[in-house]
Design a protein around this motif. Sequence first.
Motif, PDB file in Angstrom:
ATOM      1  N   LYS A 281       0.531  -1.424   0.274  1.00 15.67           N
ATOM      2  CA  LYS A 281      -0.282  -0.337  -0.091  1.00 15.67           C
ATOM      3  C   LYS A 281       0.447   1.359  -0.018  1.00 15.67           C
ATOM      4  CE  LYS A 281      -3.949  -2.640   0.544  1.00 15.67           C
ATOM      5  NZ  LYS A 281      -4.681  -2.689  -0.629  1.00 15.67           N
ATOM      6  N   ASP A 282       2.097   1.459   0.284  1.00 13.76           N
ATOM      7  CA  ASP A 282       2.855   2.797   0.189  1.00 13.76           C
ATOM      8  C   ASP A 282       4.315   2.338  -0.755  1.00 13.76           C
ATOM      9  OD1 ASP A 282       4.440  -0.199   1.671  1.00 13.76           O
ATOM     10  OD2 ASP A 282       5.547   1.652   3.049  1.00 13.76           O
ATOM     11  N   LEU A 283       5.229   3.113  -0.946  1.00 11.97           N
ATOM     12  CA  LEU A 283       5.949   3.178  -2.228  1.00 11.97           C
ATOM     13  C   LEU A 283       6.999   2.533  -1.912  1.00 11.97           C
ATOM     14  CD1 LEU A 283       5.797   6.789  -3.714  1.00 11.97           C
ATOM     15  CD2 LEU A 283       4.997   4.946  -4.899  1.00 11.97           C
ATOM     16  N   GLY A 284       8.322   1.359  -2.638  1.00 12.98           N
ATOM     17  CA  GLY A 284       9.080   1.677  -2.524  1.00 12.98           C
ATOM     18  C   GLY A 284       9.694  -0.312  -1.859  1.00 12.98           C
ATOM     19  N   TRP A 285       8.552  -1.055  -2.832  1.00 14.27           N
ATOM     20  CA  TRP A 285       8.437  -2.383  -2.651  1.00 14.27           C
ATOM     21  C   TRP A 285       9.582  -2.771  -3.657  1.00 14.27           C
ATOM     22  CZ3 TRP A 285       9.559  -5.952   0.907  1.00 14.27           C
ATOM     23  CH2 TRP A 285       8.805  -5.673   1.933  1.00 14.27           C
TER      24      TRP A 285
ATOM     25  N   ALA B  16       7.395  -4.664 -24.638  1.00 13.26           N
ATOM     26  CA  ALA B  16       6.499  -3.426 -24.860  1.00 13.26           C
ATOM     27  C   ALA B  16       5.300  -3.746 -23.283  1.00 13.26           C
ATOM     28  CB  ALA B  16       5.869  -3.998 -26.411  1.00 13.26           C
ATOM     29  N   TYR B  17       5.138  -4.801 -22.895  1.00 16.51           N
ATOM     30  CA  TYR B  17       4.600  -5.350 -22.152  1.00 16.51           C
ATOM     31  C   TYR B  17       5.274  -5.006 -20.683  1.00 16.51           C
ATOM     32  CZ  TYR B  17       8.068  -8.504 -20.019  1.00 16.51           C
ATOM     33  OH  TYR B  17       9.888  -8.924 -19.081  1.00 16.51           O
ATOM     34  N   ALA B  18       6.742  -4.718 -20.798  1.00 17.43           N
ATOM     35  CA  ALA B  18       8.222  -3.594 -19.138  1.00 17.43           C
ATOM     36  C   ALA B  18       7.622  -2.863 -19.465  1.00 17.43           C
ATOM     37  CB  ALA B  18       8.870  -4.797 -19.278  1.00 17.43           C
ATOM     38  N   HIS B  19       7.323  -2.213 -20.755  1.00 20.12           N
ATOM     39  CA  HIS B  19       7.224  -0.786 -20.636  1.00 20.12           C
ATOM     40  C   HIS B  19       5.801  -0.192 -20.009  1.00 20.12           C
ATOM     41  CE1 HIS B  19       7.887   3.215 -22.361  1.00 20.12           C
ATOM     42  NE2 HIS B  19       7.250   3.374 -22.757  1.00 20.12           N
ATOM     43  N   GLN B  20       4.609  -0.858 -20.024  1.00 20.22           N
ATOM     44  CA  GLN B  20       3.620  -0.801 -19.622  1.00 20.22           C
ATOM     45  C   GLN B  20       3.538  -1.108 -18.469  1.00 20.22           C
ATOM     46  OE1 GLN B  20       0.753  -0.003 -21.539  1.00 20.22           O
ATOM     47  NE2 GLN B  20      -0.196   0.855 -19.442  1.00 20.22           N
ATOM     48  N   HIS B  21       3.832  -2.367 -17.856  1.00 10.61           N
ATOM     49  CA  HIS B  21       3.980  -2.394 -15.669  1.00 10.61           C
ATOM     50  C   HIS B  21       4.620  -1.437 -16.207  1.00 10.61           C
ATOM     51  CE1 HIS B  21       2.912  -7.343 -16.284  1.00 10.61           C
ATOM     52  NE2 HIS B  21       2.553  -6.076 -16.933  1.00 10.61           N
TER      53      HIS B  21
ATOM     54  N   TYR C  38       7.477  -3.328 -11.944  1.00  9.30           N
ATOM     55  CA  TYR C  38       8.095  -3.624 -12.531  1.00  9.30           C
ATOM     56  C   TYR C  38       8.380  -2.000 -12.403  1.00  9.30           C
ATOM     57  CZ  TYR C  38       7.781  -7.414 -15.660  1.00  9.30           C
ATOM     58  OH  TYR C  38       7.674  -8.632 -15.952  1.00  9.30           O
ATOM     59  N   TRP C  39       7.148  -1.115 -12.187  1.00  8.52           N
ATOM     60  CA  TRP C  39       7.397   0.859 -12.315  1.00  8.52           C
ATOM     61  C   TRP C  39       7.916   1.007 -11.022  1.00  8.52           C
ATOM     62  CZ3 TRP C  39       6.415   4.628  -8.415  1.00  8.52           C
ATOM     63  CH2 TRP C  39       6.637   5.193  -8.311  1.00  8.52           C
ATOM     64  N   GLU C  40       8.480  -0.054  -9.580  1.00  5.17           N
ATOM     65  CA  GLU C  40       9.050   0.365  -8.111  1.00  5.17           C
ATOM     66  C   GLU C  40      10.561   0.179  -8.631  1.00  5.17           C
ATOM     67  OE1 GLU C  40       8.505   1.782  -5.762  1.00  5.17           O
ATOM     68  OE2 GLU C  40       6.105   1.697  -5.192  1.00  5.17           O
ATOM     69  N   VAL C  41      10.654  -1.334  -9.596  1.00 10.15           N
ATOM     70  CA  VAL C  41      11.801  -1.528 -10.036  1.00 10.15           C
ATOM     71  C   VAL C  41      12.428  -0.605 -10.523  1.00 10.15           C
ATOM     72  CG1 VAL C  41      13.868  -3.010 -10.959  1.00 10.15           C
ATOM     73  CG2 VAL C  41      12.353  -4.445  -9.461  1.00 10.15           C
ATOM     74  N   PHE C  42      11.671   0.164 -11.717  1.00  8.75           N
ATOM     75  CA  PHE C  42      12.287   1.217 -12.462  1.00  8.75           C
ATOM     76  C   PHE C  42      12.971   2.247 -12.111  1.00  8.75           C
ATOM     77  CE2 PHE C  42      10.191  -1.132 -16.816  1.00  8.75           C
ATOM     78  CZ  PHE C  42      11.259  -3.157 -16.547  1.00  8.75           C
ATOM     79  N   GLN C  43      11.858   2.652 -11.134  1.00  5.99           N
ATOM     80  CA  GLN C  43      12.126   3.326 -10.074  1.00  5.99           C
ATOM     81  C   GLN C  43      13.893   3.772  -9.654  1.00  5.99           C
ATOM     82  OE1 GLN C  43       9.942   6.474 -10.065  1.00  5.99           O
ATOM     83  NE2 GLN C  43       9.337   4.894 -11.544  1.00  5.99           N
ATOM     84  N   THR C  44      14.630   2.946  -9.268  1.00  7.64           N
ATOM     85  CA  THR C  44      15.215   2.618  -8.881  1.00  7.64           C
ATOM     86  C   THR C  44      16.855   2.663 -10.041  1.00  7.64           C
ATOM     87  OG1 THR C  44      15.576  -0.061  -8.918  1.00  7.64           O
ATOM     88  CG2 THR C  44      14.657   0.686  -7.254  1.00  7.64           C
ATOM     89  N   GLY C  45      16.275   3.144 -11.036  1.00 11.27           N
ATOM     90  CA  GLY C  45      17.650   3.177 -11.905  1.00 11.27           C
ATOM     91  C   GLY C  45      17.990   1.791 -12.961  1.00 11.27           C
ATOM     92  N   PHE C  46      17.047   0.428 -13.156  1.00 12.49           N
ATOM     93  CA  PHE C  46      17.540  -0.185 -13.518  1.00 12.49           C
ATOM     94  C   PHE C  46      16.871  -0.227 -15.155  1.00 12.49           C
ATOM     95  CE2 PHE C  46      15.757  -4.763 -14.185  1.00 12.49           C
ATOM     96  CZ  PHE C  46      17.574  -5.606 -13.932  1.00 12.49           C
ATOM     97  N   GLY C  47      16.841   0.446 -15.465  1.00 13.68           N
ATOM     98  CA  GLY C  47      15.502   0.290 -16.599  1.00 13.68           C
ATOM     99  C   GLY C  47      16.920  -0.171 -18.525  1.00 13.68           C
ATOM    100  N   ASN C  48      18.361  -0.339 -17.893  1.00 17.13           N
ATOM    101  CA  ASN C  48      19.004  -0.730 -18.779  1.00 17.13           C
ATOM    102  C   ASN C  48      19.146  -2.380 -18.250  1.00 17.13           C
ATOM    103  OD1 ASN C  48      20.803  -0.942 -16.749  1.00 17.13           O
ATOM    104  ND2 ASN C  48      22.379   0.078 -17.414  1.00 17.13           N
ATOM    105  N   TYR C  49      18.783  -2.996 -17.261  1.00 17.12           N
ATOM    106  CA  TYR C  49      18.414  -3.955 -16.771  1.00 17.12           C
ATOM    107  C   TYR C  49      19.964  -5.035 -17.083  1.00 17.12           C
ATOM    108  CZ  TYR C  49      14.016  -4.565 -19.150  1.00 17.12           C
ATOM    109  OH  TYR C  49      12.462  -3.894 -19.141  1.00 17.12           O
ATOM    110  N   SER C  50      20.800  -4.316 -15.935  1.00 21.37           N
ATOM    111  CA  SER C  50      21.733  -4.818 -15.345  1.00 21.37           C
ATOM    112  C   SER C  50      22.071  -4.058 -13.829  1.00 21.37           C
ATOM    113  CB  SER C  50      23.261  -3.595 -15.935  1.00 21.37           C
ATOM    114  OG  SER C  50      24.252  -4.631 -15.818  1.00 21.37           O
ATOM    115  N   ALA C  51      21.986  -5.596 -13.597  1.00 22.04           N
ATOM    116  CA  ALA C  51      22.457  -5.198 -12.537  1.00 22.04           C
ATOM    117  C   ALA C  51      23.797  -5.928 -11.555  1.00 22.04           C
ATOM    118  CB  ALA C  51      22.242  -6.812 -11.326  1.00 22.04           C
TER     119      ALA C  51
END
Length: 427
Positions: free
Chosen positions: A193-197, A280-285, A350-363
């Motif tokens: 129910k909150d941000l950050g997960w 495309a699905y990941a971009h939407q998520h 996905y939204w939460e993970v992408f907020q952490t800068g994981f957009g290039n999919y490199s861990a």
Amino acid sequence: MIDETSSKPYGLQSQSRRALLGGAAAISATLLASGVSARAVPQGKASPELVPFQVNIPQAALEDLKIRLTNIRWPDKETVEDQAQGVPLSDAKALVDYWINQYDWRKFEARINTYPQFRTEIDGLGVHFIHVRSKHDNALPIIMTHGWPGSIVEFLGTIDRLTNPTAHGGKAEDAFHVVIPSIPGYGFSDRPKDLGWNAERTADAWGVLMQRIGFDRWVAQGGDWGSLVTHRLAQRRPEGLIAAHVNLPLVFQTEKLANPTPEEQQVLQSMAFLSGPAGAYAHQHGTRPQTLAYGLADSPAGQAMWILEKIQAWSDNNGNFSEALSIDTVLDNISLYWFTNTAGSSARYYWEVFQTGFGNYSAGPIDLPMAASIFAHEFFKAPRSWVERAWSNLFYWNTVEHGGHFAAWEQPELFSAELVKAFSNLR
């Protein structure tokens, strides 16, 4: 994809249809009176204790699903002869027909309830997990994390092989104690129910979970989002974690290669495809999960096809997903998403993970001892040379002839054997 010649005519016969529709009002009244949603399992208040849990979806929710499935407003047929526009209408109708007339959710409930399950509160959120202890002394504890569009369903076929290897031709010293949690927002874990997960917070929760269970020496495994969570575990190194294994190394080439090898060229092409139509699905998520959730939370057919498309595309098959996974186990997974109303919360991950800068999919780099098994039909296969540069302590690497993105689900025997081999020197 599904053998339509062996299935009944689409939908229910008119008499059965009328009976279901006639009961809709009574079902709705029952749901309202009991406070139970036909589309969701209520999130009960969790406790820091390890509280036993059993799956038991209300019968009214099962009836509600059937009513919805018999009242689908189908779209037009696709204008191509393949799957370039998505799941073909004929395949969608065949799956729904099977879901209505032949699939048995209670059979899945009986299966999953044979395994000890628990819920516990970690960082303000209820976490659901399976925990099966081996009967063998000195079994190695392992936590295994699923991804999207999968769930804990992916690992069920591996549990007995890992905890009871002697029953499958293995040795007692190959045994594991198995922990399989549902990612926050998935399955029977709470919907945040909150941000950050994100993956980091999930990894921290898994460290708490393994400590709370009582393990002081353990390993981790994951694929898809579970791979990212496992990467983050390896980087954060919670107490007791000694090594990890993934079947999707998240090592991507972010700089242009001057003279790529043929293997690297093939991988670069798959990366380009993932950043285009396949992603495309990941971009939407990752950008508008809430908008997507309205349709998927309200339509079981929509939820089913959103998942089925990826199972078809990412599993090891020659055009028919059932070559890799049975229709029943696929519907176990789809039904789990439906009954727990987690279309939106799983997409929001996905939204939460992408907020952490994981957009290039490199861990990023990892120093913890790491192992990897590359299954033949995985959609992205990082070259070993890339992985060795990112992981300073790669102690096991193997390629597996069969299996795709859902390695544990598609090939439980081969997957389990990989874990045994990978961790054999850490016993």
